[in-house]
Motif scaffolding. Sequence first.
Motif, PDB file in Angstrom:
ATOM      1  N   ALA A 275       0.832  -1.161   0.111  1.00 12.46           N
ATOM      2  CA  ALA A 275       0.070  -0.046  -0.065  1.00 12.46           C
ATOM      3  C   ALA A 275       0.914   1.206   0.055  1.00 12.46           C
ATOM      4  CB  ALA A 275      -1.094  -0.099   1.145  1.00 12.46           C
ATOM      5  N   GLN A 276       1.926   1.207   0.733  1.00 13.18           N
ATOM      6  CA  GLN A 276       2.768   2.403   0.846  1.00 13.18           C
ATOM      7  C   GLN A 276       3.527   2.837  -0.413  1.00 13.18           C
ATOM      8  OE1 GLN A 276       5.163   1.583   4.239  1.00 13.18           O
ATOM      9  NE2 GLN A 276       3.783   2.428   5.686  1.00 13.18           N
ATOM     10  N   ARG A 277       4.155   1.587  -0.982  1.00 13.13           N
ATOM     11  CA  ARG A 277       5.019   1.639  -2.275  1.00 13.13           C
ATOM     12  C   ARG A 277       4.138   1.671  -3.587  1.00 13.13           C
ATOM     13  NH1 ARG A 277       7.753   2.731   1.337  1.00 13.13           N
ATOM     14  NH2 ARG A 277       9.874   1.909   1.590  1.00 13.13           N
ATOM     15  N   ASN A 278       2.889   1.358  -3.664  1.00 12.75           N
ATOM     16  CA  ASN A 278       1.728   1.275  -4.331  1.00 12.75           C
ATOM     17  C   ASN A 278       2.385   0.923  -5.871  1.00 12.75           C
ATOM     18  OD1 ASN A 278      -0.956   2.204  -5.169  1.00 12.75           O
ATOM     19  ND2 ASN A 278       0.005   3.674  -6.477  1.00 12.75           N
TER      20      ASN A 278
ATOM     21  N   VAL B 275      -5.236   0.314  -3.273  1.00 13.34           N
ATOM     22  CA  VAL B 275      -4.929  -0.994  -2.550  1.00 13.34           C
ATOM     23  C   VAL B 275      -5.886  -1.166  -1.280  1.00 13.34           C
ATOM     24  CG1 VAL B 275      -2.988  -2.115  -1.106  1.00 13.34           C
ATOM     25  CG2 VAL B 275      -2.662  -0.706  -3.361  1.00 13.34           C
ATOM     26  N   GLU B 276      -6.517  -2.152  -1.316  1.00 18.60           N
ATOM     27  CA  GLU B 276      -7.334  -2.396  -0.187  1.00 18.60           C
ATOM     28  C   GLU B 276      -6.987  -3.432   0.757  1.00 18.60           C
ATOM     29  OE1 GLU B 276     -11.613  -1.195  -2.341  1.00 18.60           O
ATOM     30  OE2 GLU B 276     -11.036  -3.394  -1.988  1.00 18.60           O
ATOM     31  N   ARG B 277      -6.626  -3.488   2.073  1.00 13.09           N
ATOM     32  CA  ARG B 277      -6.251  -4.210   2.848  1.00 13.09           C
ATOM     33  C   ARG B 277      -7.115  -5.206   3.567  1.00 13.09           C
ATOM     34  NH1 ARG B 277      -1.562  -0.706   6.259  1.00 13.09           N
ATOM     35  NH2 ARG B 277      -1.465   1.135   4.557  1.00 13.09           N
ATOM     36  N   PHE B 278      -6.837  -6.779   3.498  1.00 16.37           N
ATOM     37  CA  PHE B 278      -7.703  -7.612   4.248  1.00 16.37           C
ATOM     38  C   PHE B 278      -8.918  -7.447   3.949  1.00 16.37           C
ATOM     39  CE2 PHE B 278      -3.727  -6.911   6.544  1.00 16.37           C
ATOM     40  CZ  PHE B 278      -3.243  -8.307   6.752  1.00 16.37           C
TER      41      PHE B 278
ATOM     42  N   ALA C 289      -4.669  -8.607   0.236  1.00 12.94           N
ATOM     43  CA  ALA C 289      -4.631  -7.404  -0.054  1.00 12.94           C
ATOM     44  C   ALA C 289      -5.423  -7.599  -1.700  1.00 12.94           C
ATOM     45  CB  ALA C 289      -3.459  -6.905  -0.751  1.00 12.94           C
ATOM     46  N   ARG C 290      -6.297  -6.386  -2.007  1.00 11.58           N
ATOM     47  CA  ARG C 290      -7.019  -6.367  -3.222  1.00 11.58           C
ATOM     48  C   ARG C 290      -6.533  -4.992  -3.980  1.00 11.58           C
ATOM     49  NH1 ARG C 290     -13.692  -6.816  -3.616  1.00 11.58           N
ATOM     50  NH2 ARG C 290     -13.292  -4.799  -2.170  1.00 11.58           N
ATOM     51  N   LEU C 291      -6.131  -5.165  -5.210  1.00  8.38           N
ATOM     52  CA  LEU C 291      -5.533  -4.050  -5.908  1.00  8.38           C
ATOM     53  C   LEU C 291      -6.508  -3.783  -6.924  1.00  8.38           C
ATOM     54  CD1 LEU C 291      -2.905  -5.221  -4.633  1.00  8.38           C
ATOM     55  CD2 LEU C 291      -1.754  -4.715  -6.719  1.00  8.38           C
ATOM     56  N   LEU C 292      -7.024  -2.562  -7.122  1.00  8.06           N
ATOM     57  CA  LEU C 292      -7.872  -2.223  -8.131  1.00  8.06           C
ATOM     58  C   LEU C 292      -6.965  -1.413  -9.326  1.00  8.06           C
ATOM     59  CD1 LEU C 292     -10.431  -0.422  -6.136  1.00  8.06           C
ATOM     60  CD2 LEU C 292     -10.443  -2.673  -6.740  1.00  8.06           C
ATOM     61  N   LEU C 293      -7.157  -2.031 -10.332  1.00 10.96           N
ATOM     62  CA  LEU C 293      -6.366  -1.677 -11.685  1.00 10.96           C
ATOM     63  C   LEU C 293      -7.116  -1.386 -12.802  1.00 10.96           C
ATOM     64  CD1 LEU C 293      -3.992  -4.906 -11.327  1.00 10.96           C
ATOM     65  CD2 LEU C 293      -3.122  -2.313 -10.837  1.00 10.96           C
ATOM     66  N   GLN C 294      -7.529  -0.181 -13.174  1.00 10.35           N
ATOM     67  CA  GLN C 294      -8.484   0.419 -14.196  1.00 10.35           C
ATOM     68  C   GLN C 294      -9.524  -0.267 -14.399  1.00 10.35           C
ATOM     69  OE1 GLN C 294      -5.652   0.453 -17.387  1.00 10.35           O
ATOM     70  NE2 GLN C 294      -4.596   2.272 -16.539  1.00 10.35           N
ATOM     71  N   GLY C 295     -10.359  -0.665 -13.363  1.00 10.26           N
ATOM     72  CA  GLY C 295     -11.627  -1.431 -13.138  1.00 10.26           C
ATOM     73  C   GLY C 295     -11.527  -2.758 -13.101  1.00 10.26           C
ATOM     74  N   ARG C 296     -10.269  -3.543 -13.089  1.00  6.93           N
ATOM     75  CA  ARG C 296     -10.025  -4.828 -12.682  1.00  6.93           C
ATOM     76  C   ARG C 296      -9.365  -5.118 -11.333  1.00  6.93           C
ATOM     77  NH1 ARG C 296      -5.669  -5.847 -15.447  1.00  6.93           N
ATOM     78  NH2 ARG C 296      -5.182  -3.726 -16.198  1.00  6.93           N
ATOM     79  N   GLN C 297      -9.759  -6.270 -10.688  1.00  8.89           N
ATOM     80  CA  GLN C 297      -9.334  -6.271  -9.432  1.00  8.89           C
ATOM     81  C   GLN C 297      -8.231  -7.529  -9.664  1.00  8.89           C
ATOM     82  OE1 GLN C 297     -12.484  -7.068  -6.705  1.00  8.89           O
ATOM     83  NE2 GLN C 297     -13.945  -6.248  -8.201  1.00  8.89           N
ATOM     84  N   LEU C 298      -7.223  -7.507  -8.482  1.00  3.17           N
ATOM     85  CA  LEU C 298      -6.400  -8.374  -8.393  1.00  3.17           C
ATOM     86  C   LEU C 298      -6.059  -8.957  -6.993  1.00  3.17           C
ATOM     87  CD1 LEU C 298      -3.828 -10.390  -9.480  1.00  3.17           C
ATOM     88  CD2 LEU C 298      -2.403  -8.262  -8.971  1.00  3.17           C
TER      89      LEU C 298
END
Length: 366
Positions: A76-79, A116-119, A129-138
């Motif tokens: 989350a910090q380094r993004n 970046v969403e945590r837990f 962690a859940r990463l939001l990437l231009q409408g997509r999720q990882l």
Amino acid sequence: MSNSAIPLGERDGQMFRAYEVENGLRCGCLCPACRGALVAANQGEKRFPYFRHAELEGCSNGRAGGVRRAAVQLIAQRNHLLLPALSDRVAVFSQSGRCLVKDFEIKSSRVVPDQVERFVDLGDLRAHARLLLQGRQLVVRIKCSSREEHERKRRLREMDLSSIEIDLHRLTDADINDQAIFERAVLDDPQNRVWIRSLRGELLKERAVESLQPEIDRLNAEWVQAEEVRLQAERECAEQHDADIQARAALRAAHREMQESLAREQRRGAPEAASARLQRENLIVATMFKAVREWGGLGAECSACRLVSPPSSSLCFYCASDNSRLRTRRYSADLEKTIEQMKRVWTVPDESLLWATDLIVLPDLE
């Protein structure tokens, strides 16, 4: 470092190493697993700085919980985060069994998430962690023990989300306390992360299959055509075989009818037994001589009447016995000189009369 020794403590939602805070209870840190108070031990010279529970009874998940929370905090910090590479192969089979293969690959790449969403809870499963990437999720899972999470991975694969696992369970206490090493392990090490599910990889796999389909269609069309030709050839062969059987049956029936008619004529004027044996002997010898003189020493001997037909014969020329079978034999060129010796102990004429009483055609005695 035992389970009661914890490398990372939590304070005000942030993760700290023991050497980053004041010593003892003044550190103000909590166990990331059980939320119990921690004591910082950062003044020793013989071991790395660490935390321990203030109470004697410690929990067993403090180390893994601290490493996991510190990893998520770092993302989350380094993004940014390095995604693992993916290479696979698809195989498609034609109707004939031929296999076509095609490789596809996703190279390792770094992503910068929008958020970046945590837990995050995903039903009965948690994303560390859940990463939001231009409408997509990882979805990101942080592995902190050697235990495999087969059931969790199975459930993740059933979700319509891409997901990866970052394996940190091999990090030593020294690695965790070294910020540079820990940061690389979490963010940039291509060797410790794998895809649990890659939607992009699945799309590439579908496209690889689609790219092979025209060739598969062509091979299938050729196979169908070849099968039609083969089946037609088999049908024609079967029809010809049936026709040959019928023709041979008709030929044998006509031959048998002729044989029986001639046999009836011979029975009317059958000679005495001794005369019959001599007559049969002379007939057998005559056909043997014919084989030597006219057929190059080869002849087809009948197993019933023992007379010799031309070597190319398929049916006996002379008898109508049901036991008639032809076998190719070779006769010596000096047969005419040795035949009298053979006759002294010769049982062939008797066998001939036993198995073929009547002949339907008499050979030329000259």
